[in-house]
Design a protein around this motif. Sequence first.
Motif, short mmCIF file in Angstrom:
data_model
loop_
_atom_site.label_atom_id
_atom_site.label_comp_id
_atom_site.label_asym_id
_atom_site.label_seq_id
_atom_site.Cartn_x
_atom_site.Cartn_y
_atom_site.Cartn_z
N LEU A 17 11.87 -10.57 -10.42
CA LEU A 17 10.84 -9.58 -10.15
C LEU A 17 9.54 -9.93 -10.88
O LEU A 17 9.56 -10.28 -12.06
CB LEU A 17 11.32 -8.20 -10.62
CG LEU A 17 12.45 -7.56 -9.80
CD1 LEU A 17 12.98 -6.33 -10.52
CD2 LEU A 17 11.94 -7.17 -8.41
N VAL A 20 6.73 -4.10 -11.05
CA VAL A 20 7.61 -2.97 -11.36
C VAL A 20 7.89 -2.22 -10.06
O VAL A 20 6.96 -1.73 -9.41
CB VAL A 20 6.95 -2.04 -12.39
CG1 VAL A 20 7.81 -0.80 -12.62
CG2 VAL A 20 6.71 -2.78 -13.70
N PRO A 21 9.15 -2.11 -9.65
CA PRO A 21 9.46 -1.45 -8.39
C PRO A 21 9.37 0.07 -8.49
O PRO A 21 9.51 0.65 -9.57
CB PRO A 21 10.88 -1.89 -8.10
CG PRO A 21 11.48 -2.15 -9.44
CD PRO A 21 10.35 -2.68 -10.29
N THR A 46 16.73 -4.41 -11.52
CA THR A 46 15.46 -4.16 -12.19
C THR A 46 15.61 -4.23 -13.71
O THR A 46 14.79 -4.83 -14.40
CB THR A 46 14.91 -2.78 -11.78
OG1 THR A 46 14.69 -2.77 -10.36
CG2 THR A 46 13.62 -2.47 -12.48
N LEU A 53 10.99 0.59 -14.23
CA LEU A 53 10.91 1.07 -12.86
C LEU A 53 10.11 2.37 -12.84
O LEU A 53 10.00 3.06 -13.86
CB LEU A 53 12.28 1.27 -12.24
CG LEU A 53 13.26 2.25 -12.88
CD1 LEU A 53 14.21 2.81 -11.82
CD2 LEU A 53 14.10 1.55 -13.96
#
Length: 346
Positions: A17, A20-21, A46, A53
């Motif tokens: 990643l 930040v999802p 994550t 997140l």
Amino acid sequence: MATPADAASAHHGSATLDRVPIVDISPLLQGSQGERAAVADLVDRTNREIGFLVITGHGFDLELLDRWFEVSRRFFEGPGSTKRAVMHAGPTAHHGYHGQGLSGLAAKEGEEAPPDLREYFMIGQTDLSAPPFRTPEAGRFHRPNVWPDEPADFAAVGSAYYAAISRLGADLMRLFAVALGLPEHWFDDKIDHHFSIVSSIYYPAQKTAPLPGQLRAGAHTDYGSLTILAPTAAPGGLQVRTLKGEWVDVPHVPGAFVINIGDMMQRWTNDRWLSNMHRVVNPPSAVAATSPRQSIAFFLHPNHDAVIECIPTCVAPDATPKYPAILAGEYMIEKEAAIATATAKK
């Protein structure tokens, strides 16, 4: 404890990643088994790769959040004498007001940096009447709160926020349990008399230019199990370091919370999950003089007598956990001692 580079090497077979999802956690509260599993899988990935997140669908009372922002702002922008009257009692007594320029988060990580450009007010458990809060061992972690005389509704709104955000913290720990392949309520008896802290943080408008290397909050990790952060949208925001070593902005989503894990959770998961470095940068110089910022953080620390030892799903059957078992309270005492040593060297 593993560094971001260590964690990156564990994921060399796939792209990691770099942002930040944003995760809708409503399936945790009302979704089907399959929907819950999908959210849990995303949370696990994550927390392995970036440790942050942004959550929506949490069901939190946003009117209460707005009231706490507003009453906190009135306190911080009020008389200095009101704030000084509720100063915290010392380096291990966090409850109360902490003035600007008195500490720096980067220094706590052993880095050279000027003090942070922020002030904050900390609240602990608001009801200490139950037996788990009255043992001699608990006294260090469960101190009576101190409340300012003004604003008049500060204590009431702060107490209501503490209770409500604690409930959301328990929901998130259940989500974390599912993400770790544990029974949903595995953490419940480990946080039922937690020593968590709510910190209402104010970053004043910058009337003068910061010193070289001075930030609103220097680069650091958090120390507990998880953090629930509510930021405002003002310029000069939160950034997190990716596994590639790059700093990226944490997106601001109205009504959402930013969640990150802390050092204790990284240890608890045997370094499966990453407690990641983050910072709060200064606003652009063109707007700095007119751009104060607020954040409200909830640091979920487990029960002081909870045993922090390798979670069963986080170690192979024939492997030895990386860390010995330790009580959560003892862990925090050790952490505070290490921070004091690092800060004294500056």
